[in-house]
Design a protein around this motif. Structure first.
Motif, PDB file in Angstrom:
ATOM      1  N   THR A 270       0.859  -1.123  -0.029  1.00 18.02           N
ATOM      2  CA  THR A 270      -0.064  -0.042  -0.016  1.00 18.02           C
ATOM      3  C   THR A 270       0.815   1.242  -0.207  1.00 18.02           C
ATOM      4  N   GLY A 271       2.077   1.037   0.468  1.00 18.13           N
ATOM      5  CA  GLY A 271       2.983   2.447   0.671  1.00 18.13           C
ATOM      6  C   GLY A 271       2.671   3.064   1.958  1.00 18.13           C
ATOM      7  N   ASP A 272       1.793   2.646   2.566  1.00 18.43           N
ATOM      8  CA  ASP A 272       1.407   3.266   3.939  1.00 18.43           C
ATOM      9  C   ASP A 272       2.115   2.681   5.110  1.00 18.43           C
ATOM     10  N   VAL A 273       2.824   3.536   5.814  1.00 22.37           N
ATOM     11  CA  VAL A 273       3.654   3.262   7.056  1.00 22.37           C
ATOM     12  C   VAL A 273       2.631   3.096   8.267  1.00 22.37           C
ATOM     13  N   ALA A 274       2.560   2.276   9.210  1.00 23.60           N
ATOM     14  CA  ALA A 274       1.735   2.087  10.378  1.00 23.60           C
ATOM     15  C   ALA A 274       2.327   1.481  11.580  1.00 23.60           C
ATOM     16  N   THR A 275       1.488   1.509  12.617  1.00 20.33           N
ATOM     17  CA  THR A 275       1.598   0.650  13.611  1.00 20.33           C
ATOM     18  C   THR A 275       0.119   0.035  13.736  1.00 20.33           C
ATOM     19  N   ILE A 276       0.003  -1.327  14.458  1.00 19.20           N
ATOM     20  CA  ILE A 276      -1.219  -1.960  14.653  1.00 19.20           C
ATOM     21  C   ILE A 276      -1.180  -2.374  16.142  1.00 19.20           C
ATOM     22  N   ASP A 277      -2.330  -2.231  16.834  1.00 20.03           N
ATOM     23  CA  ASP A 277      -2.429  -2.567  18.179  1.00 20.03           C
ATOM     24  C   ASP A 277      -2.928  -3.845  18.400  1.00 20.03           C
ATOM     25  N   ARG A 278      -2.988  -4.425  19.544  1.00 19.20           N
ATOM     26  CA  ARG A 278      -3.261  -5.713  19.704  1.00 19.20           C
ATOM     27  C   ARG A 278      -4.824  -6.025  19.215  1.00 19.20           C
ATOM     28  N   TYR A 279      -5.618  -5.221  19.154  1.00 21.73           N
ATOM     29  CA  TYR A 279      -6.864  -5.282  18.568  1.00 21.73           C
ATOM     30  C   TYR A 279      -7.079  -5.220  17.169  1.00 21.73           C
ATOM     31  N   GLY A 280      -5.911  -4.809  16.495  1.00 24.12           N
ATOM     32  CA  GLY A 280      -5.898  -4.862  14.969  1.00 24.12           C
ATOM     33  C   GLY A 280      -6.275  -3.389  14.294  1.00 24.12           C
ATOM     34  N   TYR A 281      -6.376  -2.408  15.307  1.00 17.85           N
ATOM     35  CA  TYR A 281      -6.602  -1.018  15.091  1.00 17.85           C
ATOM     36  C   TYR A 281      -5.166  -0.369  14.475  1.00 17.85           C
ATOM     37  N   VAL A 282      -5.452  -0.178  13.168  1.00 18.98           N
ATOM     38  CA  VAL A 282      -4.193   0.821  12.463  1.00 18.98           C
ATOM     39  C   VAL A 282      -4.190   2.131  12.850  1.00 18.98           C
ATOM     40  N   ARG A 283      -2.902   2.666  12.877  1.00 18.95           N
ATOM     41  CA  ARG A 283      -2.599   3.811  13.143  1.00 18.95           C
ATOM     42  C   ARG A 283      -1.475   4.324  12.125  1.00 18.95           C
ATOM     43  N   LEU A 284      -1.901   5.030  10.915  1.00 22.43           N
ATOM     44  CA  LEU A 284      -0.942   5.469  10.060  1.00 22.43           C
ATOM     45  C   LEU A 284       0.047   6.266  10.685  1.00 22.43           C
ATOM     46  N   VAL A 285       1.209   6.193  10.144  1.00 23.53           N
ATOM     47  CA  VAL A 285       2.506   7.134  10.808  1.00 23.53           C
ATOM     48  C   VAL A 285       2.568   7.949   9.199  1.00 23.53           C
ATOM     49  N   ASP A 286       2.726   7.390   8.370  1.00 24.36           N
ATOM     50  CA  ASP A 286       3.079   8.036   6.975  1.00 24.36           C
ATOM     51  C   ASP A 286       2.923   7.385   5.821  1.00 24.36           C
ATOM     52  N   ARG A 287       3.228   8.017   4.652  1.00 24.10           N
ATOM     53  CA  ARG A 287       3.471   7.245   3.461  1.00 24.10           C
ATOM     54  C   ARG A 287       4.822   7.087   3.280  1.00 24.10           C
ATOM     55  N   THR A 288       5.107   5.901   2.639  1.00 24.36           N
ATOM     56  CA  THR A 288       6.743   5.495   2.912  1.00 24.36           C
ATOM     57  C   THR A 288       7.697   6.692   2.003  1.00 24.36           C
ATOM     58  N   LYS A 289       6.771   7.147   1.095  1.00 26.71           N
ATOM     59  CA  LYS A 289       7.724   8.332   0.183  1.00 26.71           C
ATOM     60  C   LYS A 289       7.741   9.619   1.030  1.00 26.71           C
TER      61      LYS A 289
END
Length: 548
Positions: free
Chosen positions: A416-435
């Motif tokens: 996807t090109g999106d950089v993120a973290t994911i918590d133990r419940y599966g909730y995505v938190r976008l950090v940035d686009r790779t670019k």
């Protein structure tokens, strides 16, 4: 041993026939240049049947691409069903693309016919001689006074429908894997790439829009898609509304915050959806409108600032419903609903949950991968990586095989090109686009998180963060800030606002005030434009705020 179930293809004719049979009494409101019209689904369905015959009359071949260059209107919705239900491929063209991109896309897709709103003719017609495969241009008279060319290739939409005999049979698509629609990416690098949706993927994606732990469309809803119908099929809302039986309000060419707010109030809209810039513009207008019918405001396209979502919650009691996806994911991949594990949280903590992109909807699988090593990362809300996605409405390749080995992994997942973290419940938190990640002194800085913190300042309307060169740290963040009308703000105030909120070495080296953050054709922040504008900017003295 095989299951003994009937094999019925998952195809869009089912969506059409269900709407026609069960919901003929429901309404479709359409705003056009000439004003507002309303018709029943039964009347609309009869026009779809006439349009099916028109496509035969124009000798548009099976499997041929049917281009649309239109606003969000009922006649565009007619094309949404007539083209795929007759075995053609709906190709929605982005009306905001640069001319050379538009020419490339039409020629690359090999469109045979283009349906165009009269108000958009001045944009399209100058390119007509460069469109190599288009044999017919059908003008939809939306009340504009734009000149209609006298050309044998030009036809009048209503005249064609009036002369046509409605198709009397049942629409049938034998192969659910056959193409139903296509949409090109709005990427900022290279040529746009074609994403081809199958009938199966369109139906499954529509079903997800009816899921309670998501958008949850129901028959009682009145739905206004602000997101353009040329952008990833308006996030699937048109098909979802027809499947659920919801009333539909289509806003046409006037997409100003004032016009949208007025429509939401007038038609007692319960569900709407659009990009953050739309909702930013409407926020100051909320006290002047009765929007008590709203239950869901879907927001996607780019990260939703927490301050914006909370602004809606405080004003009308309904926060923005954050969703994430892209053209390649049809587009809904996650929806940030709150769940039972969040019941004990404070309102501020629940706001943090809503600011995430949310968990994957059923049938979509996600994984987090370190882009440099290829190793899968844990869902611990700390490790970051690129989101990769798989599922029945996730692209497996681009039209004509472009992007192979770049956008898709060897085992078939979408990068996807999106950089993120994911918590133990599966909730995505976008950090940035790779670019868009900023690498300062060997450490990553997420521009999205910085932007959200800056936009939480009460005097800030918009903010975008980009990397600028630095003689010691290689890259440092620059904040490009738009101040709300009537307010004054200094760079020092922005920095002071950030200091208790982010790590010291994340503090931008520069704050530039701009009139507006440039946008892409689908309303996202165009950081490419900002990087070009400020590409020569370089701090002269090594920053003491750099990473240790």
């Amino acid at each position: 041993m095989l299951g003994l179930m009937q094999h019925r293809p998952l195809a869009l004719p089912h969506v059409f026939h269900r709407a026609e049979q069960y919901f003929g009494h429901k309404t479709i409101v359409s705003v056009e240049a000439a004003g507002e019209t309303s018709m029943t689904v039964a009347e609309w369905a009869e026009r779809v049947r006439r349009l099916a015959t028109v496509l035969d009359t124009l000798d548009v071949g099976a499997d041929s691409r049917v281009g649309t260059f239109c606003w969000n209107t009922r006649r565009h919705l007619e094309l949404y069903l007539a083209a795929p239900c007759t075995g053609r491929v709906l190709h929605t063209l982005n009306i905001r693309l640069f001319p050379e991109q538009l020419v490339y896309i039409v020629n690359h897709a090999e469109d045979e016919v283009v349906f165009v709103d009269r108000s958009l003719l001045p944009v399209l017609w100058p390119l007509v001689d460069k469109l190599e495969t288009v044999r017919h241009f059908v003008v939809i008279d939306d009340g504009s006074d734009a000149e209609v060319p006298e050309d044998p290739r030009v036809h009048d939409y209503e005249a064609l429908l009036a002369a046509a005999t409605p198709f009397a049979g049942t629409f049938v698509i034998e192969d659910e894997s056959s193409a139903a629609a296509m949409c090109y990416t709005s990427g900022t690098t290279g040529n746009p790439k074609g994403v081809v949706y199958s009938h199966r993927s369109a139906v499954l994606h529509s079903l997800i829009s009816l899921m309670a732990d998501g958008v949850g469309l129901v028959e009682r809803d009145v739905v206004l898609p602000v997101v353009p119908m040329f952008h990833a099929n308006a996030w699937g809302l048109p098909y979802g509304c027809l499947l659920a039986g919801s009333n539909v309000v289509l806003p046409g060419p006037n997409m100003t915050p004032q016009a949208i707010a007025a429509l939401l109030e007038k038609h007692r809209v319960s569900v709407t959806g659009g990009v953050p810039t739309i909702w930013m513009g409407m926020l100051p207008l909320l006290p002047d409108h009765d929007l008590s019918a709203l239950r869901a405001i879907l927001c996607g396209g780019s990260a939703v600032p927490k301050a914006l979502s909370e602004g809606y919650r405080e004003a009308i009691g309904v926060p923005l419903l954050h969703a994430w996806g892209m053209t390649e994911t049809s587009p809904i991949a996650t929806v940030a609903v709150t769940r039972s594990q969040h019941d004990g949280l404070s309102e501020a903590e629940r706001a943090d949950v809503r600011a995430r992109q949310g968990p994957a909807v059923p049938l979509v699988d996600l994984r987090l991968v370190d882009p440099s090593t290829g190793e899968t990362q844990p869902w611990d809300d700390t490790a970051t990586g690129e989101i990769q996605a798989a599922g029945p409405w996730i692209a497996s390749e681009y039209y004509r095989g472009e992007g192979e080995g770049v956008q898709f992994t060897e085992d078939g997942w979408l990068r996807t090109g999106d950089v993120a973290t994911i918590d133990r419940y599966g909730y995505v938190r976008l950090v940035d686009r790779t670019k868009d990640l900023i690498k300062s002194g060997g450490e990553w800085i997420g521009s999205v998180e910085l932007e959200n913190e800056i936009m939480s300042h009460p005097k800030v309307a918009e903010a975008a963060v980009i990397a600028i060169p630095h003689p010691k740290w290689v890259e440092r963040p620059m904040a490009c800030v738009v101040v709300k009308p009537g307010e004054t703000l200094t760079a020092e105030e922005v920095i002071a606002h950030l200091e208790p909120r982010v790590a010291k070495w994340w503090i931008p080296d520069a704050v530039e005030f701009i009139d507006e953050v440039p946008k892409t054709s689908v309303g996202k922040f165009s950081k490419k434009t900002l990087r070009e504008k400020f590409g020569g900017y370089q701090t002269g003295v090594p920053s003491s705020a750099g990473p240790a």
